[in-house]
Design a protein around this motif. Structure first.
Motif, mmCIF file in Angstrom:
data_model
loop_
_atom_site.group_PDB
_atom_site.id
_atom_site.type_symbol
_atom_site.label_atom_id
_atom_site.label_comp_id
_atom_site.label_asym_id
_atom_site.label_seq_id
_atom_site.Cartn_x
_atom_site.Cartn_y
_atom_site.Cartn_z
ATOM 1 N N GLN A 3 -57.436 43.038 29.358
ATOM 2 C CA GLN A 3 -57.075 43.017 30.770
ATOM 3 C C GLN A 3 -58.321 42.727 31.616
ATOM 4 N N GLU A 5 -59.990 42.759 35.228
ATOM 5 C CA GLU A 5 -59.904 43.263 36.594
ATOM 6 C C GLU A 5 -61.195 43.043 37.356
ATOM 7 N N ARG A 74 -54.020 34.569 37.786
ATOM 8 C CA ARG A 74 -54.711 35.838 38.059
ATOM 9 C C ARG A 74 -55.913 36.053 37.137
ATOM 10 N N GLY A 77 -57.675 39.442 37.715
ATOM 11 C CA GLY A 77 -56.789 40.589 37.876
ATOM 12 C C GLY A 77 -56.291 40.696 39.302
#
Length: 148
Positions: A3, A5, A74, A77
């Motif tokens: 992930q 971010e 994205r 994130g």
């Protein structure tokens, strides 16, 4: 893929792939009428007489589509895509009515700021049509927040 971010989550070589979008003749003509009203973007017959040899999307329309696809991807994130400029902007092949486009990004460079809680990420984005042909590239100079 992990992930993403923060700037700190990015690694050189990391890749992102966007969803696909279909560009219609109506899309091409609508954008051109407002922002780039030239014959090769508005009229089939007139476009045949240009170096494009047929109706083609404005390069700026192609750029706008690429920006939209980058946002949907994205890569940072929850953080917005904020840039300090763009390198390597190239239109390599015309976008035609009914082309299906997608964007692939690859992290090329990461430079943490020495004085601010952010870094500069260079992600080279390449847009491809349904035949896998490159139609557009750009490398934004992205400002990405670092972990507190």
């Amino acid at each position: 893929m992990a992930q993403v971010e923060w700037f700190d989550d990015l690694t050189i070589g990391m890749q992102f792939k966007s969803p696909e979008v279909v560009v219609t003749e109506a899309d091409i003509k609508r954008f051109a009428a407002e922002f780039d009203p030239q014959p090769m973007h508005l009229d089939h017959e007139a476009a045949k007489q240009t170096l494009f040899k047929g109706l083609a999307a404005s390069g700026w329309h192609t750029a706008a589509i690429a920006m939209n696809l980058a946002i949907q991807t994205r890569p940072f994130g929850p953080h917005p895509l904020i840039g300090a400029g763009v390198d390597g902007l190239r239109w390599t092949m015309p976008v035609r009515p009914n082309d299906r486009l997608h964007l692939v990004g690859e992290v090329m460079s990461l430079t943490p700021s020495k004085s601010k809680p952010q870094g500069i990420a260079l992600v080279k984005w390449t847009m491809f049509n349904q035949n896998g042909e490159e139609v557009y590239t750009f490398t934004p100079i992205a400002i990405v927040p670092r972990r507190g």
